[in-house]
Design a protein around this motif. Structure first.
Motif, short mmCIF file in Angstrom:
data_model
loop_
_atom_site.label_atom_id
_atom_site.label_comp_id
_atom_site.label_asym_id
_atom_site.label_seq_id
_atom_site.Cartn_x
_atom_site.Cartn_y
_atom_site.Cartn_z
N GLY A 16 21.72 4.74 -6.86
CA GLY A 16 21.81 3.32 -7.03
C GLY A 16 20.86 2.48 -6.34
N ARG A 17 20.76 1.25 -6.66
CA ARG A 17 19.70 0.33 -5.86
C ARG A 17 20.50 -0.12 -4.61
N GLU A 19 20.57 -2.97 -3.08
CA GLU A 19 21.46 -4.05 -3.11
C GLU A 19 22.91 -3.91 -3.38
N ASP A 20 23.08 -2.57 -4.09
CA ASP A 20 24.51 -1.76 -4.09
C ASP A 20 25.17 -1.53 -2.92
N PHE A 21 24.40 -1.57 -1.98
CA PHE A 21 25.03 -0.93 -0.68
C PHE A 21 24.76 -2.14 0.35
N PRO A 22 25.70 -3.15 0.50
CA PRO A 22 25.57 -4.19 1.45
C PRO A 22 25.46 -3.44 2.86
N GLN A 23 24.84 -4.32 3.63
CA GLN A 23 24.43 -3.86 4.99
C GLN A 23 25.98 -3.94 5.92
N GLN A 24 26.25 -3.36 6.97
CA GLN A 24 27.35 -3.09 7.50
C GLN A 24 28.62 -2.85 6.91
N SER A 25 28.48 -1.98 5.91
CA SER A 25 29.38 -1.13 5.21
C SER A 25 29.09 -0.01 4.53
N GLY A 26 30.18 0.71 4.20
CA GLY A 26 30.18 2.02 3.38
C GLY A 26 30.57 2.02 2.17
N PHE A 39 26.30 4.85 4.18
CA PHE A 39 26.11 3.62 5.21
C PHE A 39 25.07 3.05 5.26
N HIS A 40 24.99 1.61 5.09
CA HIS A 40 24.15 0.88 5.28
C HIS A 40 24.20 -0.07 6.53
N LEU A 41 23.49 0.56 7.37
CA LEU A 41 23.63 0.04 8.99
C LEU A 41 22.92 -1.40 9.14
N SER A 42 23.43 -1.83 10.13
CA SER A 42 22.82 -3.32 10.41
C SER A 42 21.42 -3.40 10.79
N GLU A 102 13.39 4.37 -2.13
CA GLU A 102 12.11 4.61 -2.76
C GLU A 102 12.00 3.39 -3.66
N ASP A 103 11.13 2.54 -3.59
CA ASP A 103 10.95 1.55 -4.68
C ASP A 103 12.26 0.75 -4.96
N GLY A 104 13.15 0.66 -3.87
CA GLY A 104 14.29 -0.33 -4.14
C GLY A 104 15.57 0.53 -4.59
N TYR A 105 15.32 1.93 -4.73
CA TYR A 105 16.20 2.76 -5.08
C TYR A 105 16.57 3.99 -4.06
N VAL A 106 18.03 4.10 -4.02
CA VAL A 106 18.51 4.89 -2.78
C VAL A 106 18.78 6.57 -3.39
N TYR A 107 18.40 7.27 -2.77
CA TYR A 107 18.28 8.95 -3.09
C TYR A 107 19.04 9.72 -2.06
#
Ligand code: FES
Length: 111
Positions: A16-17, A19-26, A39-42, A102-107
């Protein structure tokens, strides 16, 4: 006799992108046979571990994040999102997975 290279079977999966993974959350992601907590860490980095606490299987994606650790939502074990190690006084480990953006996408890379 020639040395035979071991077969490497790796999958790099777009989950996904950013922005689909808000910071400080899993977030729970299901890939192949795995349920993975991403997890997108702070500090902006992303980490991924098996979404199953080694204590009694708590869903780590729903835990509270503090720095680069997650506290299991069931009994509060503290687990490193970097190397998957349970912090003392408890013991154990969860599988970790490489994450790339990469380019805004998470792998996720699954081996
Ligand atoms: S299930 Fe995670 S601490 Fe008990």
């Amino acid at each position: 006799m020639p040395v035979q290279a071991s077969k490497v079977n790796t999958s790099k999966v777009n989950i996904g992108r950013i922005e689909d993974f808000p910071q400080q959350s899993g977030k729970t992601v299901e890939v192949l046979k795995w349920s993975i907590a991403v997890f997108h860490l702070s500090n902006g980095s992303m980490q991924a571990v098996e979404n199953k606490c080694p204590h009694k299987g708590g869903p780590l994606a729903e835990g509270i994040i503090c720095g680069d650790h997650v506290y299991c939502p069931l009994h509060d074990w503290k687990i490193s999102t970097k190397d998957g190690k349970v912090q003392e006084p408890d013991t154990g480990c969860v599988q970790t997975f490489p994450v790339d953006v990469e380019d805004g996408y998470v792998y996720l890379t699954i081996e």
